[in-house]
Design a protein around this motif. Sequence first.
Motif: not given
Lengths: 966, 457
Positions: A368-369, A375, A875, B77-78, B260, B262-263, B273-274, B276-278, B306-307, B322
């Motif tokens: 899933n990862k 993207k 970064e 790291t931004d 739904r 305008h999200r 990430e899994e 769909l995030g950062e 996970e960790d 999702l």
Amino acid sequence: MKIKTLHIGIIIVLLGVALRSNSQEETSSQLPTDSIQKEKSWLPNSILRSINLNKRYAHNNIADPTLVNHQHETFDQTIRGSASGLTTTQTNGQPLGQLSIYIRGINTLAAGSQPLYLIDGFPLYNDNTASSIGFGFGPNINALEFLNPQDIQSIEVIKDPASLAMYGARGSNGVISIHTKYSNLDESAIEFNSYVGIQEDINHYDVLDGTQFASYFNEALANSGRPVKYDNPSAFGSGTDWRKQVYNTSPIIQYYNLSFAKSNAESAFRISANYGNRQGLLSGSRYDRFSINARLKSKLGDKASFDNMLNVSHLNSDLVSTDDAATGSSVGLINGIHHFNPLLPVYTAEGRLVVLNHQLNADGSLSNKLQSSIKLLSPQALELASTSQISNTRIMDHFHFDYHLLESLKFQLSAGIDALFNEEYSFTNGVLQPQLTIGGTGRGGQLQYYNWVSNLTLEYHRKWQHEQAFKALIGVGVQKYQSERLNGISNGFENQALGFYDLSVGSDKKILSFYNEWQLRSYYAHWSYSLKEKYFVTLSARSDGSSRFNGSSSLFPAVGLSWKVSEESFFSKDNLDWQLRLSYGITGNQEIPPFATLGILDQVESPLGESSVTGFRPFSLAVNNLEIEKTGQLNIGTDISLLNHRLDISFDAYFKSTKNALLYLPLPGNTGVATSISNGAEIKNSGVDLSIHSKNTTNALKWDTWLHLGYLKNNITSIENDISISGGRKLLGIEDWTIIQSGSSIGSYYGYRSDGIVQTGEVNVIGFSGQDLQPGERKYKDLNQDGIINRSDKSIIGSPLPDVSIGVINTLRYKSVDLSIHLFGMFGNEVANFNKFTLESLDGRTNNTIAAFENRWTTSNPSNSYPRLDYTPRENVFSDAQVENGSFLRLQSISLGVTFPDKLMNKLGLDNLRIYASSHNLLTLTKYSGIDPDVSHFGQSILEQSVDFGGYPKSKSFIIGINIRF
Amino acid sequence: MRSFIYIGFIICCTSCTSFLDEADRSLIAYDEFFLEESDAQFAVDAIYSHLGANSFYAKYYWLIPALCSDIGVANVTDPDLQEFSNFSISPTNKIVESIWSELYAGIQTCNFAIKHIPSAPNTENKKNALLAEARFFRALFHFDLVRFFGDVPLELDFYSTNDQPFEKARLPKDSILSFLAQEFNASAEDLPVSAEGRPVKVTALAYLVKTYVLLKDYPKAYLTSRMVLSSHALLNDYADVFKVSQNLNSEIIFALSFNRFHRGPMNVEALPEELLGEAITRPTADHLASYDATDRRLSATFSTFEDQVLVTKYWDQGVEPLGGETANDLPLLRLPDIMLLHVEIINEVRKSTNAEAIQLMNAIRARARFDGTVVHNILPDLSNMNYALSKEAILLERQRELAYEGYRWFDLVRTGELEQKVSLAKPEVNVSSTHYLFPIPQREIEKNSLLVQNPGY
């Protein structure tokens, strides 16, 4: 060929009007053969011909071999390396890809920078914002595709201020004047031209295969303190080669042209029909192109005559998603090929299409990862599940009607229309949008525009033997462009079978429409005088009123002087011609978007509760007192012809100054408006142009060489309030990577200075916001030495503008065999290679090049250029590590032909038969590490030049062709 | 022939006066607006675009006050986010620049409406209601500017042309706040009692409470907050507050609407990430330790992947399994904020709590014991405390109740606890009195010579 007669006094320069002369020279049968020849009597167009009759100005004509022997897709490609003083970039390798051309530098920071094109006098730009709805995938298509290069008789590049002033508010960027073919034989002819060929990519990145990628990922995990994922990397074999999945093998290119021509003393016509087809390198991209060009001219009695050009074209093209500059998107086929996980199969064992960039579990199942935080979509899935199409139908007609009121007084009416019908569609299947429950996005749009132009002139000329000649002209002209766009966007397709062919299936639909127009009205006058065919003076002035500047008018005057030194009595060398030229003129640039000076409202839609509301909010300030940008140019030149015209040299030095250059000036944030257009910058361009034509041998072997060399220096000399403005659309999270500041050249890259890699034993190396850097990480210079690395440590790290551009053309003819070799190069320019961020990321996330992986920093390989492998995300920092020397020298085209002997042809009943083989882009010499330094992700954008990122790859082609004349 | 030529010249020269006019048929110029009744509504509805998915509020409002405090750190790291996390905010920080410019852009949209509505062809009642809505938002945007930057230029006029003077000096914070109190008060008069997703009377009153508290005008704050408390009620289950189905529930005083079509971007930023995030932020160990293990607010705010522990407050897993962009609203002001401010007001006036205050505190604590099925034996009821203890207890309750909703840095700044609290959670960072305000963006100082940088930057 060298016609010594000097047509003194016939100097007419005039925007948009191909003034036809009724004198006998126009039916001359000579073809353009010499880019810097002194007499140009072959030119079908009296205005331009007369400018060139005495080569009194700095112009270049595109050499005949370029036009005839090299099968370019669009005519602007023939200009590359065939004239001096031009900076040209083929922005991408997409079929019918767009070119960016700057003539003698860039004079603006906000207005258009591309030259004005005159198609038999009809003025237009290579501008996609005016001619494309923008819904097709991938980069813009060349807006000049409608005119087939085979229908072109001659191309002239106009650079001299004395001539450019007559193009007034559109002269600053230079002018490229194109003349279509007409029959120039005093007989009838049928011609058939055709070629077929194949293409292959000029270069590509070698990325890690399955086994290498598994080791790469393992090491990245281990180096970040995580457990390794794959015990046996070699079990994966070579993995999936994504490039092979979506590349066509040897895609074909084919072209057919049939023309009919006839002429006699009274009239001449030529009708030509073209069909071309090309498969792109990338699967799913292709085009079909049809066009008809008809040219008809005739005398109507003793006093009147007319000349009409009609061009009708249709393009139908399938597009693929590559570098969508508008969105700055990091997805797309090429990025997928570069970065997608090579361990992943195209289809899973269950037969499901792999879409997202998953990690692969050790047991071969999809995790899933995701492998990377960028993207990415599977190139194969993208190719299968998204489609896009563009269709352009364009009709252009331009006619000139002459009437002699008196022997010496001529009236001319000219008028033309250019109408375009553009349709673009795209559909993204819901499988590419796994986050949506009901996916599918369809977009469709139509743009139609009408652009018409009309001019009226009166011209008077008089001659007194060979002593003096005089010519005067006045005229008035108007032009109007008007376009309407209608777009639909539809989301949420329960049934996706119909794709974009039925947008009504979508559940969330939106319609947009937009209207646009602009007008230009001009008055102009021109006067020229010559004495004893030695001394020449021209004066001209044009006044342009532009709707884009609230109807305000500007005046553009110019003066030109030339002296034929070699005609003086004290100068008696017969085989030498020598001329000095001096000219000064003011030209303008009005190419800002229509309505840019109005205070307008922006329509916005926002969520509110469970639905949404539409509103109108202030978008821009009303701009008062904006002026058309004015550029003053001084040109000093000389033309020398030696050894009985065996060697022609033309040299020009120019100094251009734009004191009221347009820019988008940032406003204080408290005004709520980000920028406002203003005349607040001052820009200087200066340089030298050199063109040489040498007839090396003239016996049985005819060997000609043309050399075009340009040196340019561009400098922003001041900015209002002395501020600096950083810019550049966000790409891979990087913003503000270019800068506008006084003392820099336009488009300068702005970033950090890298300082190698931290080595073992180095301690207390500062990084961003005070972090300590570990060995193996890239370090940056603390330019202001304040102990931290932040934005104050950025500086200019390169410029995309070349110092020198060069073109060398060699033609050899021995009996019936001809060979032509065309070299083109640019030197001293830099390219911002954004591919490096992903292809040399060394983070175990995106696939990398083999070179980066093999040369990565390790304790045993203390590299100073590549960092260590580490799964911890880095970064993206824009620094001189991504800015590369973009100098290159390219074998642009090479062509070998055989013309069959007359005897054989007489037997066959043919007039002429030639077969040839040629190749484009066969060889490129460069130190650039990417695929091709001749690239621009952001197309013609002047503030975001020469970015290389996931662009459509360039191809080299091998073609064979035939020319038959009956 | 001659007449033909003559006619030709006539054609080219006719309509000389209007030929070069610009016909902006698909665009609306300033002076073409407010001619129809619908225009005034359009002008006000445009303000919501400054609260939409790409706005400062949607992207940063819930995030930055958490990073710039003891409860959260940047997980990426931004450098722009790192600078908040480790208190090294530079005047060239992009997020600081966008807070400034986007809030003023919102103010400009409000000023456009406020300037022209009085002369629009609408009824007086309609005009008053629309003006109240626009004035509310103008005050809200100024309120947040003052909280981030201290003294700022007060913008009450609409800029319509490029030849106006643009440079403006900073006005003292307290005089702006006093003006904003008047504005919130006045808009409360004319705002409706209810309107889906829009500010209503109570919304303006709630912000008035917050303004009075910043002005330390506790008596007025007390009276106003009582009005707010009486018109909203807590849900039974803390986790329900952040469900898509509960978008405008009874304890939301004001929220950014998403749906739904305008999200919102919150989960793209927060989730791994899994999903769909950062994964741009994670809580500090110190903050996680502030909860009892069975505190409903802990499990409703964070999840372990996970960790790593990430913020899942705005993730309605049942509806959007999702991840990715969300149809969930982003609350800007919730009842518990006003409840705890009411306790704070009482404590500031009386220098201790009273029954009224303790009852509010205990209501919040009691709810947190309920995990949807079981009431856990945690968070015992409190009784009256002295000033210092109650101040500490209020701050702790706010920390747990309002985590990652855009409160923590403001709370620590208001109570003067910034250095002390942050040094406990992030001992490695160097926090000082400088960090009670954000720097004025360097870019703004370059463009507006009247601006002076905040001390320490």
